[in-house]
Write an enzyme that holds these catalytic residues in place. Structure first.
Site, mmCIF file in Angstrom:
data_model
loop_
_atom_site.group_PDB
_atom_site.id
_atom_site.type_symbol
_atom_site.label_atom_id
_atom_site.label_comp_id
_atom_site.label_asym_id
_atom_site.label_seq_id
_atom_site.Cartn_x
_atom_site.Cartn_y
_atom_site.Cartn_z
ATOM 1 N N ARG A 13 18.698 -34.818 82.916
ATOM 2 C CA ARG A 13 19.760 -34.984 81.919
ATOM 3 C C ARG A 13 21.052 -34.264 82.319
ATOM 4 O O ARG A 13 22.093 -34.480 81.737
ATOM 5 C CB ARG A 13 19.280 -34.468 80.551
ATOM 6 C CG ARG A 13 18.195 -35.337 79.932
ATOM 7 C CD ARG A 13 17.510 -34.640 78.756
ATOM 8 N NE ARG A 13 16.494 -33.682 79.188
ATOM 9 C CZ ARG A 13 15.743 -32.955 78.366
ATOM 10 N NH1 ARG A 13 15.911 -33.050 77.066
ATOM 11 N NH2 ARG A 13 14.838 -32.110 78.841
ATOM 12 N N GLY A 72 4.950 -31.779 83.906
ATOM 13 C CA GLY A 72 5.155 -31.247 82.567
ATOM 14 C C GLY A 72 5.022 -29.735 82.534
ATOM 15 O O GLY A 72 4.482 -29.115 83.454
ATOM 16 N N TYR A 357 53.661 -14.091 105.468
ATOM 17 C CA TYR A 357 52.228 -14.134 105.770
ATOM 18 C C TYR A 357 51.842 -12.927 106.607
ATOM 19 O O TYR A 357 52.386 -12.708 107.702
ATOM 20 C CB TYR A 357 51.834 -15.423 106.511
ATOM 21 C CG TYR A 357 50.386 -15.369 106.950
ATOM 22 C CD1 TYR A 357 49.371 -15.252 105.999
ATOM 23 C CD2 TYR A 357 50.030 -15.370 108.300
ATOM 24 C CE1 TYR A 357 48.034 -15.143 106.382
ATOM 25 C CE2 TYR A 357 48.696 -15.268 108.694
ATOM 26 C CZ TYR A 357 47.701 -15.147 107.725
ATOM 27 O OH TYR A 357 46.392 -15.036 108.090
ATOM 28 N N SER A 396 64.453 -9.893 108.041
ATOM 29 C CA SER A 396 63.992 -11.178 107.494
ATOM 30 C C SER A 396 63.662 -12.151 108.608
ATOM 31 O O SER A 396 64.317 -12.166 109.649
ATOM 32 C CB SER A 396 65.087 -11.784 106.619
ATOM 33 O OG SER A 396 65.274 -10.963 105.498
HETATM 34 C C1 UD1 Z 1 10.822 -27.602 75.860
HETATM 35 C C2 UD1 Z 1 9.640 -27.510 74.874
HETATM 36 C C3 UD1 Z 1 10.165 -27.679 73.447
HETATM 37 C C4 UD1 Z 1 11.203 -26.605 73.176
HETATM 38 C C5 UD1 Z 1 12.337 -26.642 74.217
HETATM 39 C C6 UD1 Z 1 13.216 -25.433 74.036
HETATM 40 C C7 UD1 Z 1 7.706 -28.417 76.073
HETATM 41 C C8 UD1 Z 1 6.781 -29.563 76.216
HETATM 42 N N1 UD1 Z 1 8.675 -28.538 75.182
HETATM 43 O O1 UD1 Z 1 11.364 -28.907 75.805
HETATM 44 O O2 UD1 Z 1 9.093 -27.555 72.525
HETATM 45 O O3 UD1 Z 1 11.722 -26.805 71.856
HETATM 46 O O4 UD1 Z 1 11.804 -26.601 75.547
HETATM 47 O O5 UD1 Z 1 14.331 -25.487 74.875
HETATM 48 O O6 UD1 Z 1 7.502 -27.421 76.745
HETATM 49 N N2 UD1 Z 1 9.632 -27.545 83.987
HETATM 50 C C9 UD1 Z 1 8.821 -27.272 85.069
HETATM 51 N N3 UD1 Z 1 7.865 -28.183 85.425
HETATM 52 C C10 UD1 Z 1 7.677 -29.340 84.756
HETATM 53 C C11 UD1 Z 1 8.524 -29.623 83.639
HETATM 54 C C12 UD1 Z 1 9.490 -28.698 83.284
HETATM 55 O O7 UD1 Z 1 8.948 -26.233 85.708
HETATM 56 O O8 UD1 Z 1 6.804 -30.103 85.157
HETATM 57 C C13 UD1 Z 1 10.676 -26.574 83.612
HETATM 58 C C14 UD1 Z 1 12.076 -27.164 83.628
HETATM 59 O O9 UD1 Z 1 12.650 -26.987 84.904
HETATM 60 C C15 UD1 Z 1 12.801 -26.368 82.555
HETATM 61 C C16 UD1 Z 1 11.681 -25.947 81.604
HETATM 62 O O10 UD1 Z 1 10.463 -26.160 82.290
HETATM 63 O O11 UD1 Z 1 13.413 -25.238 83.088
HETATM 64 C C17 UD1 Z 1 11.690 -26.718 80.297
HETATM 65 O O12 UD1 Z 1 11.539 -28.101 80.539
HETATM 66 P P1 UD1 Z 1 12.376 -29.176 79.752
HETATM 67 O O13 UD1 Z 1 12.037 -30.517 80.275
HETATM 68 O O14 UD1 Z 1 13.795 -28.807 79.707
HETATM 69 O O15 UD1 Z 1 11.738 -29.048 78.267
HETATM 70 P P2 UD1 Z 1 12.387 -29.506 76.904
HETATM 71 O O16 UD1 Z 1 12.304 -30.977 76.788
HETATM 72 O O17 UD1 Z 1 13.715 -28.891 76.743
HETATM 73 CA CA CA Z 2 15.050 -27.620 78.105
#
Ligand code: UD1
Ligand code: CA
Length: 444
Positions: A13, A72, A357, A396
């Site tokens: 995003r 995830g 300079y 100068s």
């Molecule tokens: C997440 C939470 C949500 C919370 C929100 C707060 C989950 C499922 N949801 O959503 O409940 O309200 O944050 O900001 O956790 N990341 C990894 N590996 C992955 C996926 C993500 O390291 O496989 C890392 C991303 O780089 C990021 C963080 O985890 O830094 C959060 O992931 P993101 O996809 O932004 O979660 P949200 O949809 O914001």
């Molecule tokens: Ca997030």
């Protein structure tokens, strides 16, 4: 305690080629902001995936685990199982939450320890919960977190949301961790499911409300980035003003986190101060950019750019000067308009007022550099040094072809090209003699 920081995601995003956690908020990488806080509580484990080399090169002194496919937030924890086993308490937070403060972590930890909880999560009551996980409670105990995509219309109305910071005992966590699955509309392993799994296994998760709502933002887009950055910017400006700095207009002033400024220094609008810059007391700064520099007391800087330089007391700079890396200006130096200086030391009371300079040079005290003076420090291949002694008067438009050494109390005639060294007390004259020819005779 082990802090696991999730930073493997691509940050789709953000619409960017830069990994999400390497975007800067008020001048600092988001990940750096998170690590500065978590490091106070123990070891860090970074979960990295997308462009991991880039992140490791910037943060080399941490433990890492590689999440090859970002399946995830739950999956990021699943693969950390072996590390979790080595610790009793685990803090989990996201690399995209740069506003979280150390006090908030500290409050969570106190509550968790005091009540001997299995787990505690950070929540916040917001006006618009869109996009965040909704916190489901029963008698003050958190029994589930429902992600936006999974929430039904009633659940969507819940305005207590998941901030994304969790503290959990490793034993209960390890006992349920393998039950995480990806049976949901996104097909992702949700970390948030651990709450439900813990509850079903008889463990208790409590929530603690975030005091300062500003801390909760998770940066998912460039719009969030601007928002988060401005919160930090304003915080920094307020702190500086509390400590006695005069800021004329906080809406147009950008001062990064690590900058230090002394009292009664006045910062006028459209000023940007970056990196590890230190500025003393009673300075006046008009609309300038200063990056990683040390500025002493009573310095005046007008509409200029200063990078990696060292400026002593009572120096005046500008308008429209450019001081580049390695510039050292000693007490009472005056630099005027359209003067560029690089990798040079100007001793006390040197004056260079206009269109000049100075590169790779050392200039002695009380020397006056005339308008249009240029040190020719580059021969196309190498850079060479220019040394000018104390008490010189440089006419100068003098051109110094370096390497070259000019003694003390030397005078160069205006318009001279100086190619040979000059001893003390000499006058150097290096221009064609003026001829006056009668135009009439010439044309006949
Ligand atoms: C997440 C939470 C949500 C919370 C929100 C707060 C989950 C499922 N949801 O959503 O409940 O309200 O944050 O900001 O956790 N990341 C990894 N590996 C992955 C996926 C993500 O390291 O496989 C890392 C991303 O780089 C990021 C963080 O985890 O830094 C959060 O992931 P993101 O996809 O932004 O979660 P949200 O949809 O914001
Ligand atoms: Ca997030």
């Amino acid at each position: 305690m082990l802090s696991i920081i999730l930073a493997a995601g691509k940050g789709t995003r953000m619409k960017s080629n830069i990994p999400k956690v390497l975007h800067k908020v008020n001048g600092k990488f988001m990940l750096q902001k998170v690590l500065e806080n978590t490091s106070l509580f123990g070891e860090n484990l970074l979960v990295l995936g997308h462009k991991k080399e880039e992140i490791i090169s910037l943060f080399p002194n941490n433990n890492y685990i590689f999440q090859e496919k970002q399946l995830g937030t739950g999956h990021a924890i699943l693969i950390s199982k072996d590390e979790i086993k080595k610790h009793d308490d685990i803090l989990i937070c996201y690399g995209d939450g740069p506003l979280l403060s150390k006090d908030t972590i500290s409050n969570m930890l106190t509550e968790y320890k005091k009540n001997n909880l299995d787990s505690i999560m950070l929540s916040c009551i917001v006006d618009d919960p869109t996009g965040y996980g909704r916190v489901i409670k029963k008698n003050d105990i958190v029994i589930d977190i429902i992600e936006e995509k999974e929430a039904n219309n009633t659940e969507k109305l819940i305005n207590e949301v998941n901030v994304g910071v969790y503290l959990v005992k490793s034993k209960p966590l390890l006992s349920i961790i393998d039950k995480l699955d990806n049976n949901n509309s996104k097909g992702e392993y949700y970390l948030t499911d651990i709450v439900k799994l813990l509850h079903n296994a008889g463990f208790v998760t409590k929530s603690i409300l975030l005091k300062d709502k500003n801390e909760m933002i998770g940066v998912n887009s460039k719009i969030d980035l601007e928002f988060a950055s401005n919160i930090l910017r304003e915080k920094k400006l307020l702190k500086l003003m509390e400590n006695g700095v005069i800021i004329i207009d906080k809406n147009t002033t950008f001062i990064e986190d690590d900058v230090v400024i002394g009292k009664d220094t006045i910062i006028y609008p459209n000023t940007i101060i970056q990196g590890k810059t230190t500025i003393g007391e009673n300075c006046i700064i008009y609309s300038s950019r200063i990056d990683n520099s040390v500025i002493s007391n009573n310095v005046k800087i007008d509409n200029s750019v200063i990078e990696f330089s060292n400026i002593e007391t009572k120096v005046t700079i500008g308008p429209y000067a450019h001081l580049r890396k390695g510039t050292i200006l000693n007490e009472n130096v005056h630099i005027g308009n359209f003067v560029e200086i690089k990798n040079s030391t100007l001793h006390k009371n040197v004056k260079s007022g206009h269109l000049t300079y100075i590169g790779d040079s050392e200039i002695g005290s009380n020397t006056n550099i005339g308008a249009g003076t240029i040190t020719c420090n580059y021969d196309g291949k190498n850079k060479h040094k220019t040394t000018i002694g104390n008490d010189c008067f440089i006419g100068s438009n003098t051109i110094f072809v370096s390497p070259i050494t000019i003694g003390e109390n030397v005078l160069t005639a205006a318009g001279s090209v100086i190619t040979k060294n000059v001893d003390d007390n000499m006058l150097a004259f290096g221009r064609a003699k003026q001829k006056i020819i009668n135009k009439k005779i010439e044309s006949e």
